[in-house]
Scaffold this active site. Structure first.
Site, mmCIF file in Angstrom:
data_model
loop_
_atom_site.group_PDB
_atom_site.id
_atom_site.type_symbol
_atom_site.label_atom_id
_atom_site.label_comp_id
_atom_site.label_asym_id
_atom_site.label_seq_id
_atom_site.Cartn_x
_atom_site.Cartn_y
_atom_site.Cartn_z
ATOM 1 N N HIS A 120 18.547 80.947 -43.078
ATOM 2 C CA HIS A 120 19.221 80.665 -41.802
ATOM 3 C C HIS A 120 20.469 81.525 -41.593
ATOM 4 O O HIS A 120 21.313 81.187 -40.762
ATOM 5 C CB HIS A 120 19.541 79.167 -41.698
ATOM 6 C CG HIS A 120 18.297 78.303 -41.612
ATOM 7 N ND1 HIS A 120 18.296 76.950 -41.813
ATOM 8 C CD2 HIS A 120 17.014 78.642 -41.333
ATOM 9 C CE1 HIS A 120 17.052 76.487 -41.665
ATOM 10 N NE2 HIS A 120 16.265 77.495 -41.384
ATOM 11 N N CYS A 149 32.755 93.422 -31.020
ATOM 12 C CA CYS A 149 32.385 94.538 -31.893
ATOM 13 C C CYS A 149 33.251 95.744 -31.536
ATOM 14 O O CYS A 149 33.847 95.796 -30.455
ATOM 15 C CB CYS A 149 30.911 94.843 -31.626
ATOM 16 S SG CYS A 149 30.224 96.246 -32.492
ATOM 17 N N THR A 189 17.804 68.800 -49.327
ATOM 18 C CA THR A 189 17.358 69.091 -47.966
ATOM 19 C C THR A 189 16.548 67.922 -47.442
ATOM 20 O O THR A 189 15.769 67.320 -48.172
ATOM 21 C CB THR A 189 16.522 70.394 -47.878
ATOM 22 O OG1 THR A 189 16.065 70.544 -46.519
ATOM 23 C CG2 THR A 189 15.341 70.425 -48.823
HETATM 24 P P1 OAD Z 1 20.257 67.897 -43.693
HETATM 25 O O1 OAD Z 1 21.633 67.490 -43.291
HETATM 26 O O2 OAD Z 1 19.158 67.701 -42.716
HETATM 27 O O3 OAD Z 1 19.847 67.101 -45.020
HETATM 28 C C1 OAD Z 1 20.697 66.979 -46.108
HETATM 29 C C2 OAD Z 1 19.945 66.283 -47.216
HETATM 30 O O4 OAD Z 1 20.761 66.251 -48.364
HETATM 31 C C3 OAD Z 1 19.525 64.834 -46.928
HETATM 32 O O5 OAD Z 1 18.159 64.658 -47.268
HETATM 33 C C4 OAD Z 1 20.447 64.015 -47.834
HETATM 34 O O6 OAD Z 1 19.799 62.845 -48.301
HETATM 35 C C5 OAD Z 1 20.697 64.980 -48.964
HETATM 36 N N1 OAD Z 1 21.980 64.826 -49.672
HETATM 37 C C6 OAD Z 1 23.204 64.475 -49.177
HETATM 38 N N2 OAD Z 1 24.131 64.517 -50.141
HETATM 39 C C7 OAD Z 1 23.510 64.910 -51.287
HETATM 40 C C8 OAD Z 1 23.942 65.159 -52.624
HETATM 41 N N3 OAD Z 1 25.208 65.007 -52.977
HETATM 42 N N4 OAD Z 1 23.009 65.545 -53.522
HETATM 43 C C9 OAD Z 1 21.708 65.702 -53.164
HETATM 44 N N5 OAD Z 1 21.242 65.472 -51.919
HETATM 45 C C10 OAD Z 1 22.126 65.101 -50.994
HETATM 46 O O7 OAD Z 1 20.377 69.411 -44.193
HETATM 47 P P2 OAD Z 1 19.217 70.519 -44.316
HETATM 48 O O8 OAD Z 1 17.962 69.924 -44.828
HETATM 49 O O9 OAD Z 1 19.810 71.651 -45.032
HETATM 50 O O10 OAD Z 1 19.615 74.621 -39.516
HETATM 51 O O11 OAD Z 1 19.026 70.909 -42.792
HETATM 52 C C11 OAD Z 1 18.139 71.948 -42.491
HETATM 53 C C12 OAD Z 1 18.632 72.733 -41.320
HETATM 54 O O12 OAD Z 1 18.891 71.861 -40.211
HETATM 55 C C13 OAD Z 1 19.959 73.438 -41.526
HETATM 56 O O13 OAD Z 1 19.834 74.671 -42.194
HETATM 57 C C14 OAD Z 1 20.449 73.637 -40.136
HETATM 58 C C15 OAD Z 1 20.161 72.253 -39.616
HETATM 59 O O14 OAD Z 1 20.064 72.098 -38.255
HETATM 60 C C16 OAD Z 1 20.074 75.399 -38.514
HETATM 61 O O15 OAD Z 1 21.212 75.296 -38.090
HETATM 62 C C17 OAD Z 1 19.052 76.364 -37.992
#
Ligand code: OAD
Length: 241
Positions: A120, A149, A189
């Site tokens: 991303h 820029c 994630t």
């Molecule tokens: P999310 O915010 O959707 O999910 C975070 C995950 O981390 C959840 O499943 C939580 O349960 C878990 N979590 C929280 N704290 C934790 C910890 N201390 N240890 C382990 N797990 C933990 O984030 P992403 O899956 O990264 O995209 O989201 C994916 C994409 O959605 C991002 O890259 C972004 C967002 O919109 C764009 O902006 C294109």
């Protein structure tokens, strides 16, 4: 630290020649960087369509930049945590290793990881909408919003927005890494955003053991060979150390 039996996943990791990893915002949560979904998640308070789409930027580049400038400020205060650092140790040990991340915060770089696919993009890079130049800029706050820029064009954050394709060729490279791995670690994630989340079943069907580390359940918890419930910063050092 939750009471988890780590012996089986530890053995899988130590025996695997190739390892690939998919990280999400949860790995940076213990560094103080907000996640997107769940308690305290950014998308509870902000609308993605107002801030993280090309249409939003075309409508109001200053508003979008104010949000990114604020996030850059928050991330700048954060340090890599033991989970980021454990992945650096794993990389040193494995001949075949790829870290695939959805995070734009740069904390894997700061921890010292080498081979990173940033699906991303990177919040610390800017890209010119006129000439396509792409450069790093770590200033916090940025002196002028929106930044420009050298050619005079308006610059945008170097991240992937909703509705945009991933950087050229990167998904292919990620799939290649997932297919080459005997162990696929999925860390912090929610596995809601595609195509990134699709790497989890892809790795499983390519023969990797899938190990999930998350404080909660995800749509792929049941597909994982092993799901470790708890904070990544506590589990990973024990799993890898
Ligand atoms: P999310 O915010 O959707 O999910 C975070 C995950 O981390 C959840 O499943 C939580 O349960 C878990 N979590 C929280 N704290 C934790 C910890 N201390 N240890 C382990 N797990 C933990 O984030 P992403 O899956 O990264 O995209 O989201 C994916 C994409 O959605 C991002 O890259 C972004 C967002 O919109 C764009 O902006 C294109």
């Amino acid at each position: 630290m939750p009471d988890l039996d780590l012996s089986q996943p530890r053995q899988w990791i130590s025996e695997a020649e190739g390892v690939a990893i998919l990280t999400g915002a949860g790995i940076s949560a213990e560094s103080g960087v907000p996640t997107f979904r769940g308690a305290g998640g950014l998308w509870n308070n902000f609308r993605a369509e107002d801030l993280a789409t090309p249409e939003a930027f075309a409508r109001d580049p200053r508003l979008v930049w104010e949000w990114y400038d604020w996030r850059r400020g928050e991330i700048a205060k954060a340090l890599p945590n033991p989970a980021h650092k454990a992945l650096v140790q794993l990389e040193i040990r494995k001949r075949i290793f790829t870290l695939i991340t959805q995070n734009v915060d740069g904390l894997h770089d700061r921890a010292g990881s080498g081979k990173i696919l940033k699906l991303h993009g990177d919040i610390w890079r800017l890209r010119c909408l006129r000439c396509g130049a792409n450069w790093p800029d770590r200033r916090v706050p940025l002196p002028k919003l929106p930044p420009h820029c050298q050619c005079g064009g308006v610059a945008r954050p170097g991240v992937v927005w909703f509705g945009e394709p991933l950087p050229d060729g990167m998904m292919k490279e990620a799939e290649h890494a997932a297919a080459a791995a005997r162990v696929f670690l999925v860390i912090g994630t929610s596995a809601n955003v595609y195509p990134a989340a699709g790497l989890i079943p892809f790795a499983r069907h390519s023969g990797a053991r899938v190990i999930e580390i998350n404080t909660g359940e995800t749509p792929y918890t049941n597909l994982a060979d092993c799901s470790l419930r708890g904070p990544a910063g506590e589990i990973l050092p024990q799993l890898i150390g």
